[in-house]
Scaffold this motif. Structure first.
Motif, PDB file in Angstrom:
ATOM      1  N   GLY A   1       0.904  -1.326  -0.106  1.00 37.79           N
ATOM      2  CA  GLY A   1       0.000  -0.065   0.086  1.00 37.79           C
ATOM      3  C   GLY A   1       0.884   1.568  -0.050  1.00 37.79           C
ATOM      4  O   GLY A   1       0.588   2.311  -0.590  1.00 37.79           O
ATOM      5  N   LEU A   2       1.825   1.248   0.797  1.00 44.94           N
ATOM      6  CA  LEU A   2       2.899   2.280   0.845  1.00 44.94           C
ATOM      7  C   LEU A   2       3.523   2.369  -0.532  1.00 44.94           C
ATOM      8  O   LEU A   2       3.644   3.645  -1.095  1.00 44.94           O
ATOM      9  N   GLU A   3       3.966   1.584  -0.957  1.00 46.52           N
ATOM     10  CA  GLU A   3       4.780   1.680  -2.456  1.00 46.52           C
ATOM     11  C   GLU A   3       3.618   2.011  -3.684  1.00 46.52           C
ATOM     12  O   GLU A   3       3.968   2.966  -4.411  1.00 46.52           O
ATOM     13  N   LYS A   4       2.537   1.572  -3.452  1.00 48.95           N
ATOM     14  CA  LYS A   4       1.630   1.920  -4.469  1.00 48.95           C
ATOM     15  C   LYS A   4       1.120   3.460  -4.399  1.00 48.95           C
ATOM     16  O   LYS A   4       0.930   4.295  -5.086  1.00 48.95           O
ATOM     17  N   ALA A   5       1.126   4.043  -3.038  1.00 49.81           N
ATOM     18  CA  ALA A   5       0.430   5.227  -2.765  1.00 49.81           C
ATOM     19  C   ALA A   5       1.689   6.172  -3.333  1.00 49.81           C
ATOM     20  O   ALA A   5       1.339   7.365  -3.644  1.00 49.81           O
ATOM     21  N   HIS A   6       2.861   6.041  -3.022  1.00 51.69           N
ATOM     22  CA  HIS A   6       3.784   6.816  -3.242  1.00 51.69           C
ATOM     23  C   HIS A   6       4.635   6.695  -4.447  1.00 51.69           C
ATOM     24  O   HIS A   6       5.222   7.885  -5.042  1.00 51.69           O
ATOM     25  N   TYR A   7       4.675   5.471  -5.264  1.00 54.41           N
ATOM     26  CA  TYR A   7       5.377   5.368  -6.199  1.00 54.41           C
ATOM     27  C   TYR A   7       4.679   4.851  -7.349  1.00 54.41           C
ATOM     28  O   TYR A   7       5.381   4.463  -8.572  1.00 54.41           O
ATOM     29  N   GLY A   8       3.461   4.514  -7.143  1.00 53.93           N
ATOM     30  CA  GLY A   8       2.597   3.897  -8.391  1.00 53.93           C
ATOM     31  C   GLY A   8       2.851   2.620  -8.734  1.00 53.93           C
ATOM     32  O   GLY A   8       2.364   2.132  -9.869  1.00 53.93           O
ATOM     33  N   THR A   9       3.504   1.670  -7.982  1.00 54.90           N
ATOM     34  CA  THR A   9       3.634   0.246  -8.292  1.00 54.90           C
ATOM     35  C   THR A   9       3.762  -0.451  -6.805  1.00 54.90           C
ATOM     36  O   THR A   9       3.778  -0.036  -5.839  1.00 54.90           O
ATOM     37  N   THR A  10       3.514  -1.739  -7.002  1.00 52.97           N
ATOM     38  CA  THR A  10       3.702  -2.718  -5.920  1.00 52.97           C
ATOM     39  C   THR A  10       4.933  -3.936  -6.167  1.00 52.97           C
ATOM     40  O   THR A  10       4.838  -4.884  -5.743  1.00 52.97           O
ATOM     41  N   PHE A  11       5.839  -3.495  -6.954  1.00 53.96           N
ATOM     42  CA  PHE A  11       6.988  -4.075  -7.319  1.00 53.96           C
ATOM     43  C   PHE A  11       7.563  -4.802  -6.310  1.00 53.96           C
ATOM     44  O   PHE A  11       7.991  -3.939  -5.111  1.00 53.96           O
ATOM     45  N   GLY A  12       7.861  -6.157  -5.865  1.00 51.10           N
ATOM     46  CA  GLY A  12       8.461  -6.693  -4.903  1.00 51.10           C
ATOM     47  C   GLY A  12       7.656  -6.849  -3.681  1.00 51.10           C
ATOM     48  O   GLY A  12       8.163  -7.373  -2.595  1.00 51.10           O
ATOM     49  N   THR A  13       6.491  -6.440  -3.641  1.00 51.49           N
ATOM     50  CA  THR A  13       5.508  -6.557  -2.368  1.00 51.49           C
ATOM     51  C   THR A  13       4.448  -7.346  -2.320  1.00 51.49           C
ATOM     52  O   THR A  13       3.932  -7.662  -1.402  1.00 51.49           O
ATOM     53  N   VAL A  14       3.970  -7.691  -3.736  1.00 46.18           N
ATOM     54  CA  VAL A  14       2.827  -8.723  -3.670  1.00 46.18           C
ATOM     55  C   VAL A  14       3.326 -10.159  -4.369  1.00 46.18           C
ATOM     56  O   VAL A  14       4.336 -10.016  -4.972  1.00 46.18           O
TER      57      VAL A  14
END
Length: 585
Positions: A492-505
């Protein structure tokens, strides 16, 4: 007649009241394991040393006794390090007894020694986070060292210690009278209190304040001072906010409990703290997430708010906020004096009905805001629905462990805790992988209580071999895996700030992926179910609790952020000047 050190160690532990040791074998500690075979002490055999350390941590918190870990050298000791560091940052008493290289091989770099920069110094690895690390250099010194280890772990601010024992010393023979000498030493020491004059000053400052507030940390629970806290609150009628680690020190349904502060707190709770003119802080180190990164516009604003801080550790007083009055004392002792003095100064209890009604209205409003999510029939399930169903099923005194992510943050904000010490969570180190083995230790400590671990799929996946120990021991923990197929909070943090979920899902061939944890549990010989609808979850949980056996519920849930109006300045690091949060997508 001389006896082996390993046998005398086990006798010492028995006399000290140790009932369980958590650990894993290795060639350096099998002399101790052999001595344990006919002991009253039960050895809890784990498949990974991190599991042993977290289980001993959970055991110590639930039982209010020092946890004991038996480790091998080198990779065994480093495997355990994360769990021991977690206990250190949450002030949990623990004694780690580790095998070490044979003393006659110092300097030769024997098998499995950590020896790139120094010889015979594996104990140095633990120095940054234990209260003390010993290496035993002579067999005759061992009795004094092990006795000092327990006293240091339990005294002052509790925490782990390490005793690193060369394997030849475990197998050495010494005169038993060396142990007899330390056995006559008191097993615990008297703890510091406060004087009446200081107590009168504190009561006078609080009762003359316009908006006094108590801020409670985990130190209240470590000191076993929840009853004294409640008596103090009931008599003076002062509202109580708490840190994550202080949750449950005053029951969440007490009329003066505000709730958790900081990033995962709510606007009302944070505003109540910021608007206080006097705060009495009890057993807290004012951690970053609990204090909105110490920025005065969000949670605590000291000064102008004036702070009275009581803690057993002088290093924490004045560390993050200046104090008007700092007091070094054991909280149980201090609150006992404060209660006596308060009743002498104010014979009649005080009650602010307006404040009580205001807190009750806040709770109703907050609860109403969660009703739709708590009753949602969607699948994957809403995390709020999972928490609501768990609370509805469990008795008031059930022991809950959390891991890291939605299960910890959501529980801190939304899940009522009614009995002091019934929530075990990794606060200071925020260790992913804590929740599942901590529940094992808690259930071993309290076999007659219901124990449920609320853990994410990322956290459970860290050490699923905890199930092997549970199956062998018949330890009836219920693991509820809140499975969002991701390291969800970070996603959620990465999506909110960087527009991606790479490496987290978690994905396979571009599609969401998760192991079938129910099938994994069955392979270990543990009963399990994979939930396939929201309606199925609550009766399945009731069945798991009734079963009296270890049980895994794999619950697919939506990866929705924990809602919060709180602040953490990592958001400003990610997105400077944008006022963006983890909720923003």
């Amino acid at each position: 007649m001389k006896e082996f050190v390993a046998h005398l160690l086990v006798k010492y532990l028995e006399d000290r009241g140790v009932e369980h040791i958590f650990g894993l074998c290795g060639h350096t500690n099998i002399a101790v394991l052999a001595a344990l075979e006919k002991s009253s002490i039960k050895f809890v055999n784990t498949r990974h040393e991190q599991i042993a350390a977290h289980a001993a941590d959970g055991y110590a918190r639930a039982r209010k006794k020092t946890g004991v870990v038996l480790s091998h050298l080198g990779p065994g000791l480093t495997n355990a390090a994360t769990g021991v560091a977690n206990a250190a940052l949450d002030s949990v008493p623990m004694v780690v007894i580790a095998g070490d290289v044979p003393s006659h091989y110092y300097g030769k770099h024997p098998h499995q020694e950590v020896n790139l920069h120094a010889d015979a110094s594996q104990f140095e690895i633990y120095r940054p986070f234990v209260k003390r690390a010993w290496r035993v250099d002579r067999p005759d010194l061992f009795p004094e060292i092990i006795d000092k280890a327990f006293h240091l772990a339990e005294s002052g601010r509790p925490g782990p210690v390490l005793v690193s024992v060369p394997m030849d010393i475990f197998s050495a023979q010494i005169d038993p009278r060396l142990f007899d000498r330390v056995k006559v030493n008191a097993q615990s020491y008297q703890k510091p209190s406060i004087d009446d004059a200081t107590a009168r000053k504190i009561v006078a400052l609080l009762t003359s304040a316009k908006k006094p507030l108590l801020y409670v940390g985990g130190g209240i629970l470590l000191a076993d001072a929840a009853k004294e806290l409640r008596d103090f609150v009931d008599h003076l009628g002062i509202p109580v906010a708490h840190s994550l680690m202080g949750k449950g020190a005053l029951p969440d349904d007490h009329p003066l409990t505000l709730g958790m502060t900081g990033f995962w707190g709510t606007q009302y709770i944070n505003d109540s703290c910021r608007g206080a003119d006097y705060i009495l802080a009890l057993g807290t180190r004012f951690c970053e997430a609990d204090c909105s990164s110490w920025e005065g516009v969000y949670t605590f604003n000291m000064p102008p708010t004036k702070l009275i801080h009581i803690d057993i550790d002088p290093a924490e007083i004045g560390r993050n906020y200046p104090v008007e009055l700092g007091v070094i004392a054991d909280l149980k002792q201090a609150l006992s004096v404060l209660n006596r003095v308060a009743r002498a100064m104010l014979p009649q209890p005080r009650c602010d009905e307006r404040l009580v009604n205001e807190i009750a209205e806040y709770r109703r409003t907050f609860k109403a805001g969660n009703v739709a999510a708590e009753s949602s029939t969607q699948f994957p399930m809403r995390p709020e629905r999972i928490l609501a169903d768990v609370r509805a099923v469990l008795p008031r005194d059930a022991l809950i462990t959390t891991d890291v992510g939605w299960n910890k943050n959501g529980v801190g904000q939304q899940f009522p805790i009614y009995e002091p010490g019934s929530i075990l969570t990794p606060g200071g180190f925020a260790t992913m992988g804590f929740g599942a083995p901590a529940a094992l230790g808690a259930k071993i400590a309290c076999p007659d209580r219901v124990v449920v671990s609320l853990v994410g799929d990322g956290g459970f996946g860290q050490n699923p071999s905890v199930l092997a120990t549970a199956a062998e021991q018949g330890t009836a923990v219920v693991w509820v895996i809140m499975n969002n197929l991701a390291f969800g909070t970070i996603a959620g943090l990465e999506k909110a700030h960087y527009g991606t979920t790479f490496g987290t899902v978690f994905q396979k061939d571009g599609k969401p992926y998760s192991p079938n944890f129910a099938a994994v549990a069955q392979a270990y010989g543990v009963d399990s179910i994979r939930i396939e609808s929201a309606a199925q979850f609550k009766p399945a949980l009731e069945n798991a609790v009734r079963s009296g056996k270890p049980y895994v519920l794999d619950v697919i849930m939506e990866n929705a952020p924990v809602p919060t109006t709180g602040h953490w300045n990592i958001m400003d690091i990610y997105s400077p000047g944008q006022k963006r949060t983890h909720v923003t997508v």
